[in-house]
Design an enzyme around this catalytic site. Structure first.
Site, PDB file in Angstrom:
ATOM      1  N   GLU A 439      -4.416  -1.291  -4.788  1.00 53.86           N
ATOM      2  CA  GLU A 439      -4.603   0.011  -4.107  1.00 53.86           C
ATOM      3  C   GLU A 439      -3.617   0.171  -2.969  1.00 53.86           C
ATOM      4  O   GLU A 439      -3.902   0.821  -1.963  1.00 53.86           O
ATOM      5  CB  GLU A 439      -6.025   0.148  -3.538  1.00 53.86           C
ATOM      6  CG  GLU A 439      -7.089   0.370  -4.563  1.00 53.86           C
ATOM      7  CD  GLU A 439      -6.892   1.645  -5.351  1.00 53.86           C
ATOM      8  OE1 GLU A 439      -6.216   2.558  -4.849  1.00 53.86           O
ATOM      9  OE2 GLU A 439      -7.405   1.721  -6.481  1.00 53.86           O
TER      10      GLU A 439
HETATM   11  C1  LIG Z   1      -5.728  -7.893 -10.255  1.00 50.48           C
HETATM   12  C2  LIG Z   1      -5.052  -6.577 -10.141  1.00 50.48           C
HETATM   13  C3  LIG Z   1      -5.748  -5.413 -10.406  1.00 50.48           C
HETATM   14  C4  LIG Z   1      -5.106  -4.179 -10.331  1.00 50.48           C
HETATM   15  N1  LIG Z   1      -5.792  -3.041 -10.672  1.00 50.48           N
HETATM   16  C5  LIG Z   1      -5.095  -1.874 -10.814  1.00 50.48           C
HETATM   17  C6  LIG Z   1      -5.708  -0.722 -11.397  1.00 50.48           C
HETATM   18  O1  LIG Z   1      -6.894  -0.714 -11.721  1.00 50.48           O
HETATM   19  N2  LIG Z   1      -4.949   0.389 -11.577  1.00 50.48           N
HETATM   20  C7  LIG Z   1      -3.633   0.446 -11.237  1.00 50.48           C
HETATM   21  O2  LIG Z   1      -3.007   1.470 -11.439  1.00 50.48           O
HETATM   22  N3  LIG Z   1      -3.015  -0.640 -10.675  1.00 50.48           N
HETATM   23  C8  LIG Z   1      -3.726  -1.787 -10.468  1.00 50.48           C
HETATM   24  N4  LIG Z   1      -3.106  -2.897  -9.932  1.00 50.48           N
HETATM   25  C9  LIG Z   1      -1.740  -2.791  -9.492  1.00 50.48           C
HETATM   26  C10 LIG Z   1      -1.617  -2.838  -7.981  1.00 50.48           C
HETATM   27  O3  LIG Z   1      -2.110  -1.659  -7.402  1.00 50.48           O
HETATM   28  C11 LIG Z   1      -0.150  -3.130  -7.646  1.00 50.48           C
HETATM   29  O4  LIG Z   1       0.095  -4.463  -8.027  1.00 50.48           O
HETATM   30  C12 LIG Z   1       0.146  -2.930  -6.183  1.00 50.48           C
HETATM   31  O5  LIG Z   1       0.065  -1.566  -5.843  1.00 50.48           O
HETATM   32  C13 LIG Z   1       1.520  -3.453  -5.791  1.00 50.48           C
HETATM   33  O6  LIG Z   1       2.506  -3.035  -6.670  1.00 50.48           O
HETATM   34  P1  LIG Z   1       3.481  -4.117  -7.334  1.00 50.48           P
HETATM   35  O7  LIG Z   1       2.653  -5.209  -7.883  1.00 50.48           O
HETATM   36  O8  LIG Z   1       4.390  -3.413  -8.258  1.00 50.48           O
HETATM   37  O9  LIG Z   1       4.283  -4.710  -6.130  1.00 50.48           O
HETATM   38  P2  LIG Z   1       5.680  -4.114  -5.511  1.00 50.48           P
HETATM   39  O10 LIG Z   1       5.515  -2.661  -5.384  1.00 50.48           O
HETATM   40  O11 LIG Z   1       6.744  -4.630  -6.401  1.00 50.48           O
HETATM   41  O12 LIG Z   1       5.679  -4.818  -4.128  1.00 50.48           O
HETATM   42  C14 LIG Z   1       6.218  -6.124  -3.886  1.00 50.48           C
HETATM   43  C15 LIG Z   1       6.314  -6.323  -2.362  1.00 50.48           C
HETATM   44  O13 LIG Z   1       7.187  -5.334  -1.798  1.00 50.48           O
HETATM   45  C16 LIG Z   1       6.530  -4.644  -0.774  1.00 50.48           C
HETATM   46  N5  LIG Z   1       6.930  -3.236  -0.781  1.00 50.48           N
HETATM   47  C17 LIG Z   1       7.125  -2.416  -1.847  1.00 50.48           C
HETATM   48  N6  LIG Z   1       7.436  -1.180  -1.435  1.00 50.48           N
HETATM   49  C18 LIG Z   1       7.411  -1.203  -0.083  1.00 50.48           C
HETATM   50  C19 LIG Z   1       7.643  -0.244   0.922  1.00 50.48           C
HETATM   51  N7  LIG Z   1       7.896   1.025   0.624  1.00 50.48           N
HETATM   52  N8  LIG Z   1       7.523  -0.633   2.223  1.00 50.48           N
HETATM   53  C20 LIG Z   1       7.235  -1.904   2.550  1.00 50.48           C
HETATM   54  N9  LIG Z   1       7.020  -2.856   1.634  1.00 50.48           N
HETATM   55  C21 LIG Z   1       7.099  -2.511   0.327  1.00 50.48           C
HETATM   56  C22 LIG Z   1       5.046  -4.785  -1.066  1.00 50.48           C
HETATM   57  O14 LIG Z   1       4.270  -4.638   0.113  1.00 50.48           O
HETATM   58  C23 LIG Z   1       4.986  -6.185  -1.633  1.00 50.48           C
HETATM   59  O15 LIG Z   1       4.923  -7.127  -0.586  1.00 50.48           O
HETATM   60  C24 LIG Z   1      -3.750  -4.125  -9.951  1.00 50.48           C
HETATM   61  C25 LIG Z   1      -3.051  -5.300  -9.663  1.00 50.48           C
HETATM   62  C26 LIG Z   1      -3.673  -6.516  -9.774  1.00 50.48           C
HETATM   63  C27 LIG Z   1      -2.880  -7.766  -9.513  1.00 50.48           C
END
Ligand SMILES: Cc1cc2nc3c(=O)[nH]c(=O)nc-3n(C[C@H](O)[C@H](O)[C@H](O)COP(=O)(O)OP(=O)(O)OC[C@H]3O[C@@H](n4cnc5c(N)ncnc54)[C@H](O)[C@@H]3O)c2cc1C
Length: 596
Positions: A439
């Site tokens: 989230e």
């Molecule tokens: C167990 C689990 C359940 C989940 N459930 C759902 C679900 O039901 N529905 C759904 O749609 N998604 C779901 N997700 C996805 C989840 O919401 C994302 O993993 C999360 O939003 C982070 O995105 P990412 O993994 O692509 O990380 P990235 O976006 O690749 O982020 C990697 C790092 O970069 C940082 N970063 C990225 N952009 C910025 C920025 N603009 N400013 C500062 N820092 C930044 C982040 O803080 C993080 O530290 C789930 C994930 C997991 C692991």
């Protein structure tokens, strides 16, 4: 270990901090007074302590399994979910028009905390269903509302949120899932969604996926995203279930924690296209998703408090039983339960102060939400809404970050036994880690706090909050007790540190965005810690009054002690955080990109 719902503290927060009795005088909330709250919480405690909590460790040992397109949840989950649905728990805060109970968020938050303490993995399914319900209530057509809401609210069907794709996580402008308009007004959906919580399971008859996708020819970026309902089984007009839709779970993830909660990869449209129905206007999907996300982000903060509470209860129990070393003050002749050691008490008090502070903050935020909907005066509604929106990233960001600190301390209290899986303390830390990621990571909450919640209104909501804190300081300064003076001594510089950071953000955001955003997570932590400490300061005032009337002495004395501890051990950090945000911005970015 069993779970004992902290009903008394919850009722204290509702009654004394969130002002539940005053809330129940607002239009539409007449049935939501303290008596209702007590009855609901007692019943809810019985259900969660007895039915859900015993499944938590089992869910960790025997996670959900994927077998040929099906997901089989942990044994016991399906039966527990039927009981959850039959008990009407899904509908607690949803409108009575669709079969809910219409209770305010202030009461629902407590029920949500109990469910999540009992099992984070289990609670995620209702949590996401709530998000889908919110989106449909806000933007669903009347037909969509009539078809889906009663089933979702009754717990017959569940909901999901489908945002994430392999290339689109924090950055939803990169969403590629495609929606092709059809002659009958529906759409064909094609694409892959990953990480979808409860994207497939065996708990309910149908799954209503809320999917972000791009209509053919829509603009690039977030302005071209729309929201769709894509049911697993296509419902007929009378609500009975029809054909299987072209959305399939192709795998589920193996994870660090929340293992019983299936995290699915969903494939849309591999067999001709999944049927989807647009919710709201075309290209307005992200705004609607934000409605779901705001509800879900608040709920995630509650998850943080919930898992922290469970970790605390377990640690206290262990500290009473484990005998090791003689107390330094010689109060016992030989080895004593570790609870006697000052450092163990410090750890347990830290855990408890963080939990109580966060609970108080979250319940007070829920009351802002309820007032924003129920106050008769438009200006008052606007003010409460602004405060609630300011508080959401704090509730999500701060309460989840502290859940890691609390769960880690919980392991520390157990010593080596905490590191051993069968003890159960480690599960809380593993489960909690996801809370600062999904989230929107803590960084994304902090960006929201800086951008939408501080800059957009020129700092108005932040200043309103600071004024309210200053009013509590004035009350504290009228009190003669040493505890009130000690709290005031830390609250005032904490509030001033917050104001200075807000001014720094407002002043520098354009000229030095990197400097401001390097301090955005510390700003969130400062603001969250301040609001939690402020709510405990308010608790102290109430508790001292109750003590003067000789009411519930042990509970009130503990409240005073916790508030003072929070001020002297946690609020005390805020001026340091201010310094690192305002004066340490250069060194935060001192390493050049090439140096990594
Ligand atoms: C167990 C689990 C359940 C989940 N459930 C759902 C679900 O039901 N529905 C759904 O749609 N998604 C779901 N997700 C996805 C989840 O919401 C994302 O993993 C999360 O939003 C982070 O995105 P990412 O993994 O692509 O990380 P990235 O976006 O690749 O982020 C990697 C790092 O970069 C940082 N970063 C990225 N952009 C910025 C920025 N603009 N400013 C500062 N820092 C930044 C982040 O803080 C993080 O530290 C789930 C994930 C997991 C692991």
């Amino acid at each position: 270990m069993g779970y004992h719902a902290p009903v008394k503290d919850m009722l204290f927060c509702m009654e004394e901090l969130a002002g539940l009795e005053q809330l129940s005088r607002l239009p539409g909330l007449a049935d939501a007074g303290l008596e209702t709250a007590r009855a609901v919480l007692e019943e809810c405690a019985r259900f969660n302590e007895g039915v859900i909590a015993p499944l938590n460790a089992e869910g960790d040992r025997r996670p959900s399994r994927y077998e040929q397109g099906q997901v089989l949840t942990t044994p016991g989950f399906a039966d527990a979910f039927s009981q959850f649905a039959e008990g009407g728990w899904q509908g607690l805060s949803h409108p009575t028009d669709f079969g809910g109970q219409g209770l305010p968020k202030t009461i629902a938050a407590a029920a949500m905390e109990m469910l999540n303490s009992a099992s984070l993995s289990f609670a995620l399914c209702p949590l996401l269903t709530d998000g889908a319900i919110e989106a449909l209530l806000t933007a669903g057509s009347e037909e969509q509302q009539q078809l889906y809401l009663p089933k979702l609210i009754a717990g017959e069907w569940t909901g999901t949120m489908n945002l994430t794709e392999p290339q689109a996580g924090s950055d939803l402008s990169l969403v590629r899932t495609r929606a092709e308009p059809q002659a009958d007004g529906s759409y064909r959906i094609f694409g892959t969604k990953i990480f979808i919580t409860y994207g497939e399971h065996d708990l309910a008859d149908n799954i209503v996926h809320m999917v972000l996708a791009r209509v053919t020819g829509a603009p690039e970026g977030v302005k071209g995203i729309s929201l769709f309902i894509v049911p697993k089984l296509l419902p007929k007009a009378d609500g009975s279930l029809g054909e299987r839709n072209d959305v399939h779970c192709v795998s589920i993830e193996h994870k660090l924690g929340i293992k019983a909660s299936p995290t699915a990869v969903l494939q849309y449209g591999d067999h001709g296209g999944a049927t989807g129905y647009r919710v709201g206007e075309e290209n307005r999907g992200l705004e609607l998703m934000f409605i779901m996300m705001n509800a879900a982000r608040y709920a995630l903060g509650i998850q943080g408090i919930a898992v922290a509470e469970r970790a605390y209860q377990k640690a206290v129990q262990y500290a009473r039983e484990r005998v090791q070393s003689r107390p330094v003050d010689g109060s016992l002749p030989g080895s004593a339960p570790i609870l006697h050691h000052p450092d163990v008490r410090r750890m347990l008090t830290t855990m408890r102060a963080l939990i109580e502070g966060c609970r108080a903050m979250a319940f007070a935020a829920a009351a802002e939400h309820d007032r924003a909907h129920a106050e008769p005066d438009a200006e008052a509604r606007h003010r409460h809404q602004a405060l609630y929106e300011f508080l959401v990233p704090l509730v999500k960001g701060y309460c989840t970050e502290i859940s890691l600190e609390v769960a880690s301390l919980g392991i520390q209290v157990h010593g080596g036994m905490g590191y051993i899986e069968e003890t159960g303390a480690a599960q809380f830390l593993r489960d909690a880690k996801i809370l600062t990621i999904y989230e929107g990571t803590t960084a994304i909450q902090a960006n929201d706090l800086v951008g939408r919640k501080t800059l957009r209104d020129g700092g108005a909501a932040a200043r309103l909050l600071a004024q309210q804190i200053a009013a509590t300081e004035a009350e504290l300064s009228d009190r003669p007790s040493a505890a009130a003076r000690a709290v005031l001594r830390r609250l005032k510089p904490g509030r001033e540190a917050f104001e200075q950071v807000v001014e720094f953000v407002l002043r520098e955001a354009k000229a030095q965005p990197n400097a401001v955003f390097a301090g955005s997570v510390p700003y969130l932590m400062l603001a969250g810690s301040l609001v939690a400490g402020w709510q405990l300061a308010r608790s102290l005032i109430v508790a001292e009054e109750r003590l003067a009337a000789d009411h519930d002495r042990a509970f009130m004395e503990a409240k005073v002690a916790t508030a003072r501890f929070y001020a002297e051990h946690l609020l005390v950090r805020l001026p340091g955080l201010r310094d690192s945000i305002v004066e340490g911005a250069d060194s935060a970015l001192g390493l050049e990109l090439e140096a990594f």
